[in-house]
Design an enzyme around this catalytic site. Sequence first.
Site, PDB file in Angstrom:
ATOM      1  N   ARG A  65     -27.921  70.385-124.389  1.00  8.03           N
ATOM      2  CA  ARG A  65     -27.844  71.460-123.228  1.00  8.03           C
ATOM      3  C   ARG A  65     -26.201  71.845-122.511  1.00  8.03           C
ATOM      4  O   ARG A  65     -26.943  72.839-122.029  1.00  8.03           O
ATOM      5  CB  ARG A  65     -28.013  70.589-122.286  1.00  8.03           C
ATOM      6  CG  ARG A  65     -30.023  69.901-122.542  1.00  8.03           C
ATOM      7  CD  ARG A  65     -30.406  69.139-121.576  1.00  8.03           C
ATOM      8  NE  ARG A  65     -29.996  67.994-121.123  1.00  8.03           N
ATOM      9  CZ  ARG A  65     -30.512  66.636-121.729  1.00  8.03           C
ATOM     10  NH1 ARG A  65     -30.995  66.923-122.683  1.00  8.03           N
ATOM     11  NH2 ARG A  65     -29.226  65.919-121.850  1.00  8.03           N
ATOM     12  N   GLU A 102     -22.536  52.452-125.923  1.00  9.45           N
ATOM     13  CA  GLU A 102     -23.651  51.298-125.225  1.00  9.45           C
ATOM     14  C   GLU A 102     -23.622  50.350-126.165  1.00  9.45           C
ATOM     15  O   GLU A 102     -23.610  49.578-126.212  1.00  9.45           O
ATOM     16  CB  GLU A 102     -24.432  51.770-124.347  1.00  9.45           C
ATOM     17  CG  GLU A 102     -24.953  50.316-123.563  1.00  9.45           C
ATOM     18  CD  GLU A 102     -26.047  50.983-121.777  1.00  9.45           C
ATOM     19  OE1 GLU A 102     -26.032  49.239-121.734  1.00  9.45           O
ATOM     20  OE2 GLU A 102     -26.436  51.594-121.714  1.00  9.45           O
TER      21      GLU A 102
END
Length: 176
Positions: A65, A102
């Site tokens: 994006r 993560e």
Amino acid sequence: MPDAATEIEALVDATVPTVADWPEPGVLFRDISPLLADPVAFGTVAQAMAAAAGEVDVVLGVEARGFLFGLAVAERLGVGFVPVRKAGKLPGRTESVSYDLEYGSATIEVPAGAVSSGQRVAVVDDVLATGGTLAAAVDLARRCGAEVVSTVVLIEITALDGRHAFDAPCVALRSY
């Protein structure tokens, strides 16, 4: 009379709805689709992001994006645009940097020679969350010899403290 920043915040609030529990429970997803579908709103946001970018030679847009906003910013500034891609998406030689996520790691890259030593760059993305990807893009630009003048995002999720993951000026048009 509201100032320009307040007007931009109101515009983002009006055109970027929050979707609860997507893509997983507990996540508040900011859906930029309605903003992208509104040419006046998108143009206004792109102009505000361009103003925040400062004087640069090139804009780097982070996949995916960030491409949308970064290209619009580059056009408004009259400078080139370089897409920061996920590994394996570009032909030929690339400059790359790997970073931790993560649960694992990722690599981003730009075409070799697309960012030159001494260039002043702005790194653009849609959302600043934990800051890992934006930090990697800043690192990648610097590895290419560029000076990172600014990072510009549409939205910052302040509870995740992502702007502390990197040491470059950061402007968010809207913080939540």
